[in-house]
Write a protein that holds these residues in place. Structure first.
Motif: not given
Length: 188
Positions: A1-13, A72-75, A128-133
């Motif tokens: 499992m890979i944990i990734t936090f996104s660069k998107h934080t609501g500054a533009e949304d 983010g995502v738990l991939s 994409a053939g794998r689970l992403e949470l």
């Protein structure tokens, strides 16, 4: 499992609508090598696993900060999760994933009691053939009003006696001295 936090934080949304749309949309824009974008269907379609998109959107919109949310995502690798079981809604797998999401939240909000945590939206992508949470978390917690804080004598109203992540590790696996290794088989 890979944990990734996104660069998107609501500054533009500022309302979180774009993030929620990405997490729940049945199609997504795909960039071709020549630079053009096309719409590609997600098959299977995303599933909302936990949380209410409208409640999360309303909390994000109510926050006064520039950076209003974390996402983010738990991939998982394809061999980690059987997608047929996931799509078939295997109850044992669903229970395991629910526990994983809950433990992730407990780690992210270490020391903050559950009733003071923000609503979190969890969705799945498996096209994409794998689970992403995927997760979307408003950057705010519920705090007691100042009058209640003084009455209860608490100086940090958004914290509780709930143990933090390091305290849980020590409780569950024993103390680590120096450069020792935490072993789940160690008795406490």
């Amino acid at each position: 499992m890979i944990i990734t936090f996104s660069k998107h934080t609501g500054a533009e949304d500022a309302t979180g609508v774009s993030a929620i749309r990405y997490l729940t949309a049945t199609s997504f824009p795909k960039k071709l090598p020549d630079g053009r974008k096309i719409s590609e269907d997600r098959k299977p379609v995303p599933r909302i696993l936990r949380g209410n998109p409208d409640l999360v959107r309303r909390m994000i919109a109510s926050l006064p900060f520039k950076h209003r949310y974390s996402s983010g995502v738990l991939s998982f690798a394809p061999e980690d999760i059987d997608l047929e079981k996931f799509e078939g809604r295997d109850s044992a797998l669903d229970d395991t994933l629910d526990r994983l999401m809950r433990e992730f939240e407990d780690t992210v909000f270490a020391g903050i009691p559950r009733h003071q945590r923000p609503p979190i939206l969890w969705t799945s992508h498996s096209h994409a053939g794998r689970l992403e949470l995927n997760f979307l978390i408003p950057r705010g917690v519920y705090c007691a009003p100042v009058a209640r804080q003084k009455k209860r004598g608490k100086t940090r109203p958004c914290r509780d006696e709930q143990p933090s992540s390091p305290a849980l590790v020590i409780k569950n696996f024993g103390s680590v001295r120096g450069r020792g290794v935490i072993s789940p088989t160690r008795s406490v």
